[in-house]
Design an enzyme around this catalytic site. Structure first.
Site, PDB file in Angstrom:
ATOM      1  CE  LYS A  81      -4.508   0.948   0.281  1.00  0.00           C
ATOM      2  NZ  LYS A  81      -5.603   0.225  -0.382  1.00  0.00           N
ATOM      3  N   GLY A 182     -20.560   6.668   4.828  1.00  0.00           N
ATOM      4  CA  GLY A 182     -19.791   7.058   3.659  1.00  0.00           C
ATOM      5  C   GLY A 182     -20.698   7.343   2.477  1.00  0.00           C
ATOM      6  N   GLY A 184     -18.860   8.055  -0.722  1.00  0.00           N
ATOM      7  CA  GLY A 184     -17.884   8.108  -1.804  1.00  0.00           C
ATOM      8  C   GLY A 184     -18.184   7.095  -2.887  1.00  0.00           C
ATOM      9  CB  VAL A 186     -16.698   1.833  -2.176  1.00  0.00           C
ATOM     10  CG1 VAL A 186     -17.252   0.527  -1.615  1.00  0.00           C
ATOM     11  CG2 VAL A 186     -15.403   1.564  -2.941  1.00  0.00           C
ATOM     12  CB  ALA A 187     -20.447   4.706   0.298  1.00  0.00           C
TER      13      ALA A 187
END
Length: 353
Positions: A81, A182, A184, A186-187
């Site tokens: 990451k 959330g 964003g 993905v949400a």
């Protein structure tokens, strides 16, 4: 726990690269957790941290999670990451992205990047001008690639359905209340999938306007971010940042299911046992949210097409069910079961430990 380097979240990481490009002001960290199954892979996060120690903690935890995620998804990739430390203005420049691409390229394929929070497909294009060790790039219609977010969303949605089937005995989300943390990429995808099946959604985000826009789109409601985890809901779905399931927030949960796309939802390993002791079914985050990395892997390795990506994502519910079955038979919490399995897959320990 004391580690050889004194960092509590250091977990026998193979490499940690601190990057500073004076000309552009780039400051970044790349963490390589494991290359046991292949080159380390995981997205780059662009975030403003309160201090450098928070950035280091984040990248160490996220890279370990990527090792587990890729292993559990059966991908020929290790875990890594990166975080780019944003200034208070949250502004990044093409020069910084180019410098970051150069830093990745110098690792010679040890680390492969893609989008994460704060990064876009356009950013990946800039990085790719300096290195080939990047995925999440735009592609022609029907080809594998592009923003991994929608693929993550699909996997999370299918995982929520699996959790609902196991905990509530229902085959559909129709009429169920989902508290979504959330708003964003993905949400939003999770919300759209769930609303299409008739779920009722309550949404919270630190960006109130973004939360309201998504709620309007799915005919849902908006809640205060401080309240979203404690709402009376059939499913609580954390799809923002990590370390939100703590001793205090778990005690306040009012749901039979926690299943969401955020990475590193459990603040500590002990919180996996706490949520299990409350009788709440937990979907280990790096299992349910693997859809994006499945797409990234297929794009980078070029071992399949879009239909194969879909089939691989559709295997996520089965993996969750295996974890829940073992949890029920052994008495161990699902997070501990998943961790032990992932550690065995990357050669770190025995699944029986």
């Amino acid at each position: 726990m004391q580690t050889p380097w004194g960092f509590p979240d250091f977990d026998a990481h193979e490499a940690l690269h601190l990057i500073h490009d004076e000309a552009t002001g780039l400051r970044a960290i790349i963490a390589v957790h494991s290359t046991h199954l292949g080159p380390s892979a995981g997205g780059t996060r662009f975030w403003h941290y309160a201090d450098d120690a928070d950035a280091l903690t984040d990248v160490l935890r996220l890279s370990r999670g990527m090792s587990y995620k890729n292993a559990m998804a059966g991908l020929p990739l290790g875990g890594g990451k990166a975080v780019i430390l944003a200034g208070e203005d949250r502004h990044k420049t093409p020069g910084q992205l180019a410098a970051f691409g150069t830093a990745i390229d110098r690792l010679g394929g040890q680390y492969i990047t893609a989008e994460d929070v704060g990064m876009t497909v356009a950013d990946m294009i800039e990085i790719a001008r300096k290195t080939r060790f990047v995925a999440g790039l735009p592609v022609a219609g029907g080809a594998v690639g592009g923003d991994p977010g929608p693929h993550t969303s699909l996997g999370v949605f299918l995982g929520i359905k699996a959790a609902v089937k196991r905990a509530l005995g229902k085959d559909s989300l129709d009429g169920l209340h989902i508290a979504l943390q959330g708003a964003g990429s993905v949400a939003s995808g999770v919300a759209l999938h769930a609303a299409a099946e008739g779920a009722k959604l309550t949404i919270a985000d630190v960006d109130a306007a973004r939360a309201q826009a998504l709620a309007t789109q799915v005919n849902g409601k908006v809640a205060d971010p401080a309240d979203i985890l404690s709402l009376d809901a059939d499913v609580v779905s954390p799809c923002a940042l990590g370390a939100i399931l703590t001793e205090q927030s778990i005690a306040a949960l009012n749901t039979p299911i926690v299943a969401g796309g955020a990475n590193n939802q459990l603040a500590t390993p002990e919180d996996g046992e706490r949520i299990h002791a409350c009788g709440i079914l937990y979907a280990p985050d790096y299992v349910i949210n693997a859809g994006g990395m499945i797409n990234v892997s297929t794009e980078y390795i070029r071992d399949g097409d879009a239909s194969l990506v879909r089939r691989r994502i559709e295997a996520i519910p089965g993996r969750l069910e295996q974890i829940w079955v073992e949890s029920a038979s052994s008495g161990r919490n699902p997070a501990a079961v998943a961790d032990a399995t992932a550690q065995a897959l990357i050669g770190r320990s025995s699944a029986a430990d």
